[in-house]
Design a protein around this motif. Structure first.
Motif, PDB file in Angstrom:
ATOM      1  N   VAL A  78       0.843  -1.198   0.000  1.00 52.49           N
ATOM      2  CA  VAL A  78       0.000   0.000   0.000  1.00 52.49           C
ATOM      3  C   VAL A  78       0.876   1.246   0.000  1.00 52.49           C
ATOM      4  N   GLN A  79       1.870   1.275   0.859  1.00 51.79           N
ATOM      5  CA  GLN A  79       2.742   2.447   0.941  1.00 51.79           C
ATOM      6  C   GLN A  79       3.481   2.694  -0.369  1.00 51.79           C
ATOM      7  N   SER A  80       4.019   1.630  -0.971  1.00 52.03           N
ATOM      8  CA  SER A  80       4.768   1.808  -2.219  1.00 52.03           C
ATOM      9  C   SER A  80       3.854   2.262  -3.351  1.00 52.03           C
ATOM     10  N   ASN A  81       2.646   1.724  -3.414  1.00 51.02           N
ATOM     11  CA  ASN A  81       1.707   2.140  -4.458  1.00 51.02           C
ATOM     12  C   ASN A  81       1.239   3.574  -4.261  1.00 51.02           C
ATOM     13  N   LEU A  82       0.984   3.979  -3.026  1.00 53.08           N
ATOM     14  CA  LEU A  82       0.596   5.367  -2.770  1.00 53.08           C
ATOM     15  C   LEU A  82       1.730   6.328  -3.125  1.00 53.08           C
ATOM     16  N   PHE A  83       2.946   5.961  -2.772  1.00 53.10           N
ATOM     17  CA  PHE A  83       4.092   6.806  -3.108  1.00 53.10           C
ATOM     18  C   PHE A  83       4.262   6.905  -4.621  1.00 53.10           C
ATOM     19  N   CYS A  84       4.162   5.771  -5.306  1.00 53.01           N
ATOM     20  CA  CYS A  84       4.308   5.773  -6.763  1.00 53.01           C
ATOM     21  C   CYS A  84       3.199   6.602  -7.413  1.00 53.01           C
ATOM     22  N   ALA A  85       1.981   6.506  -6.901  1.00 55.76           N
ATOM     23  CA  ALA A  85       0.867   7.288  -7.450  1.00 55.76           C
ATOM     24  C   ALA A  85       1.095   8.782  -7.241  1.00 55.76           C
ATOM     25  N   PHE A  86       1.589   9.158  -6.074  1.00 58.56           N
ATOM     26  CA  PHE A  86       1.905  10.555  -5.804  1.00 58.56           C
ATOM     27  C   PHE A  86       2.983  11.042  -6.773  1.00 58.56           C
ATOM     28  N   ALA A  87       4.023  10.220  -6.962  1.00 57.47           N
ATOM     29  CA  ALA A  87       5.104  10.581  -7.886  1.00 57.47           C
ATOM     30  C   ALA A  87       4.587  10.675  -9.316  1.00 57.47           C
ATOM     31  N   ALA A  88       3.697   9.768  -9.695  1.00 54.14           N
ATOM     32  CA  ALA A  88       3.117   9.802 -11.039  1.00 54.14           C
ATOM     33  C   ALA A  88       2.325  11.088 -11.249  1.00 54.14           C
ATOM     34  N   LEU A  89       1.568  11.488 -10.239  1.00 54.07           N
ATOM     35  CA  LEU A  89       0.822  12.748 -10.324  1.00 54.07           C
ATOM     36  C   LEU A  89       1.786  13.926 -10.467  1.00 54.07           C
ATOM     37  N   CYS A  90       2.848  13.935  -9.669  1.00 48.81           N
ATOM     38  CA  CYS A  90       3.838  15.014  -9.765  1.00 48.81           C
ATOM     39  C   CYS A  90       4.435  15.083 -11.165  1.00 48.81           C
ATOM     40  N   LEU A  91       4.715  13.924 -11.773  1.00 46.58           N
ATOM     41  CA  LEU A  91       5.296  13.915 -13.113  1.00 46.58           C
ATOM     42  C   LEU A  91       4.281  14.383 -14.152  1.00 46.58           C
ATOM     43  N   CYS A  92       3.007  14.111 -13.935  1.00 46.69           N
ATOM     44  CA  CYS A  92       1.958  14.634 -14.827  1.00 46.69           C
ATOM     45  C   CYS A  92       1.885  16.156 -14.735  1.00 46.69           C
ATOM     46  N   LEU A  93       1.963  16.670 -13.515  1.00 43.53           N
ATOM     47  CA  LEU A  93       1.830  18.110 -13.295  1.00 43.53           C
ATOM     48  C   LEU A  93       3.096  18.889 -13.655  1.00 43.53           C
ATOM     49  N   PHE A  94       4.251  18.250 -13.471  1.00 41.98           N
ATOM     50  CA  PHE A  94       5.541  18.911 -13.720  1.00 41.98           C
ATOM     51  C   PHE A  94       6.427  18.000 -14.584  1.00 41.98           C
ATOM     52  N   PRO A  95       6.055  17.787 -15.845  1.00 48.95           N
ATOM     53  CA  PRO A  95       6.749  16.798 -16.677  1.00 48.95           C
ATOM     54  C   PRO A  95       8.220  17.097 -16.943  1.00 48.95           C
ATOM     55  N   GLY A  96       8.620  18.335 -16.886  1.00 51.47           N
ATOM     56  CA  GLY A  96      10.019  18.663 -17.140  1.00 51.47           C
ATOM     57  C   GLY A  96      10.871  18.712 -15.889  1.00 51.47           C
TER      58      GLY A  96
END
Length: 190
Positions: free
Chosen positions: A41-59
């Motif tokens: 659960v922790q790893s998936n939540l962290f990965c999802a947060f990171a994925a959102l950050c990469l969507c919002l700040f792709p560069g």
């Protein structure tokens, strides 16, 4: 493709996280908090947060680095299920319902997006940061099953202390996380 994969990782994990706090048609905070003890659960939540950050700040380099660390963490989750928990607890249990996403599909999406569409070159020092979630969780897990006051201990739900051999499990998990980081680095730098 990176945006689509990362958006799906975030959306699916968000739905699963909300479902963790639901029971019998209502909200159940205790159930959700209980499930937060699992590295899956922790790893998936962290990965999802990171994925959102990469969507919002792709560069952004920091968002990309977070996505790498999240990818390494969910890769460890997936490999632990495939090679340890699946054989000892049953693949049917490990790869059904929400667990199918958290143990297999989300990690595969993170790996594919990171290695195919988010290639920037990964240095060895940055690659080694991917071990941090496993080390931090491993030390905390060992404390909770071995050293915490009896009333605060967790059951050994991963079975890493069978026969009192927690140190072998810990060494194997840390070494496995290290290898995962090296493999992700090699795939990123092809």
């Amino acid at each position: 493709m990176s945006f689509i994969c990362n958006g799906l990782i975030f959306a699916v994990t968000l739905v699963l996280a909300v479902r963790m706090f639901r029971k019998d048609g209502g909200w159940c905070v205790a159930k959700g908090l209980h499930l937060l003890r699992y590295f899956t659960v922790q790893s998936n939540l962290f990965c999802a947060f990171a994925a959102l950050c990469l969507c919002l700040f792709p560069g952004s380099g920091w968002a990309w680095a977070l996505k790498y660390i999240g990818t390494a963490a969910v890769t460890v989750t997936m490999l632990t299920v495939l090679f340890f928990l699946g054989p000892t607890m049953g693949y049917g249990k490990m790869l059904s319902g929400s667990d199918l996403f958290m143990h297999l599909l989300t990690p595969l999406a993170a790996i594919l997006s990171f290695c195919l569409w988010e290639r920037r070159g990964l240095s060895l020092p940055l690659a080694l940061t991917g071990v941090l979630p496993v080390v931090i969780y491993g030390l905390f897990y060992a404390w909770k099953i071995l050293l915490a006051p009896q009333a605060q201990r967790w059951e050994d739900f991963y079975g890493f202390n069978r026969g009192g051999r927690w140190y072998l499990s810990m060494a194997a998990m840390f070494a496995g996380a290290f290898v995962v980081c090296l493999v992700l680095r090699a795939a990123q730098n092809l």
